[in-house]
Each structure stands twice: as C-alpha cells, then as structure tokens.
Design an enzyme around this catalytic site. Sequence first.
Site, mmCIF file in Angstrom:
data_model
loop_
_atom_site.group_PDB
_atom_site.id
_atom_site.type_symbol
_atom_site.label_atom_id
_atom_site.label_comp_id
_atom_site.label_asym_id
_atom_site.label_seq_id
_atom_site.Cartn_x
_atom_site.Cartn_y
_atom_site.Cartn_z
ATOM 1 C CD GLU A 1 4.568 1.387 22.361
ATOM 2 O OE1 GLU A 1 4.588 2.044 21.291
ATOM 3 O OE2 GLU A 1 5.494 0.627 22.704
ATOM 4 C CD GLU B 1 7.625 -2.113 18.733
ATOM 5 O OE1 GLU B 1 8.789 -1.864 18.374
ATOM 6 O OE2 GLU B 1 6.730 -1.248 18.742
#
Length: 460
Positions: A412, A349
């Site tokens: 994820e 991220e």
Amino acid sequence: DWTMYRMRNEVGSYRRSFTLPEGWAGDRIYINFDGVDSFFSLWINGRYVGFSKNSRNTAQFDITRFVREGSNVVAVEVYRNSDAGNLEAQDMFRLPGIFRTVALEAKPQTRVRDLRVTPSLTGLHGEAEILGAGAGVTIDWKLYEHPLYSDENALVAEYGGKEPVCDLTYDKARPWSAEAPWRYTLVGELKDAAGKTLDIVSTIVGFREVAILDTAAADDEFGLAGRYFYLNGRPVKLRGVNRHETEPSMGHAITRAVMEEDIRLMKQAGINHVRNSHYPDAPYWYWLCDKYGIYLMDEANIESHHYHYGAASLSHPVEWRAAHVARMAEMVAANYNHPSILIWSMGNEAGPGKNFEYVYAAGRAIDPMRPIQYERNNDYSDIGCRQYPSVAWVQHVATGRADVKYPYHINEFAHSMGNALGNFAQYWQSMDSTNFFIGGAIWDWVDQSLWNWTADGTRY
C-alpha cells in the site's frame, strides 16, 4: 444491565423454497455460499446442516441426505458478530448478510472432486482427484484455445494417457500476460471401463511461469546483479491498486456489471495489477482478470490489527493457529488454477507471530511455485514488502543496497482517498530505474463510501 442485552448481536433470517431438477436424481447435491458476513447456520427442510464463519471463502455443504423430491426449504441464520470476526477486522463498513451468489450444484456419485493444473510455457501438469471410482476408470484430456478476449474456442491438443494425471506438452502455446492474456481450457472427461461418461470437468489455463531468480549483472537490463521477480522469463513491473469489493448503492454485494466496469477502467488507466484487499474476491472477478489480463495478489481473509502487533496479537496464541491456517489453505486450494494470480498474500495487518510460519507452510504445501508474501513479518515472506514508505526510502531500496529482502513490493502506498497523488511520479521514477522493485499498489481503487440522504431526500 447485561452487556449482550445492551449491545445485541444482530441476526438476519433468510428462508426460501426450491425444487430440484428431475435430472438430478441419484446425484450428490451441494449448496454453495460464495459470501456470507460473518457467521451463519444452515437448515434444509427444518434439519440442521452446519455452519460457516469465514465470510469470504466459498462455504460448500453436501445436502444430499437432507433434500427430497418436490419442494424443499432452505433457511439461513446470519449473525453480525462471532469469534471469527477477530480475524476479519478489515478497515471497511461492517455490512452483515448474504452478499454473494448462493447456488445449488449436482455431481455424480463417481466424480472429479478437484482438478489442479500447473502450467509452464510449453506444457501443463494436471492432477484430478476422483471420488467413488471403480476399476477401469479413465480420463480423456482435451485442450482448447481461445482467441484473445473471447469465449469461443477450438481444440488444439489431446492427451491419451487416460490417467488422473495429465502431462501435456504443447509447443505452440501462447504465453499468458496482462498485455496478451491468451487463455486455454483443459477438459477432463471421466469414463468407466465401458467408455460411459461419468463426469466432465474443465478449468481455464494460462501458459505462464512465475519465478524469483538470482540474476547476474550481465543478464540484467540495468547491469545490476540481484534477486528479481520474473514472469515468462522476463522481469515485470506490477503497476497496481488495492481493491475492496464496494459500491455506494450496494455495499459489498457488487454486481458483475460493476466488476466489468472496474476492469475496463483499469485497462484504460494502464493498471495491470490488483491486490485483492483484504480477502479473496467473488469468483467472477478472477474469471475477468484471467480473461482481460490483470496480475493479482490474492490475499487471505485475515486481519486483526485491532489487537496491534505486539504481545496481544492473535498471530501468537496457538489457539488461533488453525483458524489462520485454514483461511490461507482454503484460498490457495480454491483459486490455484487462475493464471492471473501471481502472488499469494497471507493477510493484512495481522501481527508478526509464529502462527504465520504455519500459514506459510500450508500455502507452500499446496502451491510450491508462486511467491507468498506477508508485510508484517518478511521472515515469513518470499519477497520484501511494506506499506507507505517515503520517497527517500524507496530511492534507497531501489539501489539494491538496503537491508531488506529483495525483490520488493509496496503493498500500500500513495494513499489517494481525498488526495491527488502529487508526488506519485517520484516513486515510479525510482521503481522503474531497477528490477529490485516488483512494483506497488495504490490505496485504493475506489472510495469506500455509501449513499446517504438528507432529511429532505437529497442524496449525497
């Protein structure tokens, strides 16, 4: 009314004495900090040595000219916040301080600075970088085999080339995998022209091959042509979890016993894969994964999601490029030899920008073999990857007809913090139906909570 007065940068000061062993006279002396969050400065005997601001890669300092016979004093000043914290914005408790091992190390003046080993299924290629070498320096190479899950070993092969480069063929090598993590130890003995031993180095080796291959339908178990992820010549499924270094009573300063318990529980649960989220882990963790068989995605200590993923992202400015690149290069160079690492990750991220093109190039220059992935921009990734897809999306990608990069890994998914994974089987029904999917990693292994106490002393 000054901001830095009202919002002060907390500082922790550490100081202790140490005495060098008598046998270290004449050696180069180093001090290693395996983990300090987030910025620290170092003094030895009152003299400034240097600083580090990457909290999860080992920081090594040559302190030879700062130490003396008898008692020495080491002092460390640790700051909670620094500019480097902009690249360490992981979703976790901010717990500044020294949280991993600090150790002294002595090396001879003529020494092996680095040993890098690239295995195949029947041999290995090792390269040693030697510092301070004179004429006639040689290396004797020996290979030792370990029984499964054991630290005992027996000599099985020798290489007589004596150069810093070792090309050893061993046709009886047992392949390393999560199901049977056969380990070997390669030992290099550095000698001078007279045959005197100058230095000895060793590293764990696992004979295994990682590859992404274009596969014909006739060669695929499901009869589908595609681009697949292979380990030791066969497709493999990574059934994994994300894992932070955390424990309710110790925070990030987890013990070896905690790591061992994690491994035991993972093996009992049929978990064969861990994404080191979102930074390189303590050295002992890699040793355990090599020994007991866990497929690792090793992730650079880069996250800057607080700047989001548009024009403000730190992945764009050239001023931040070197900091991004250094974190990737340090991780790959330090952990290159571990057989458990199958995939490198450039971070989490941290935006889609061009800085990651340079991060990828730095990792690939060190390791030309393992795949490199990055979920925020698959253009800079050898595999397709994303977070939290729907079941319907996974079902479509599993057909091999989606407009994505294959093979595919879900970094994820199945967010399990307080949830029961009710539709988890539907994800895996799709992923098990094809080799277009490598697998995925649940978020996450253990709740990132800390013990607290009520006013009457009750822990919760």
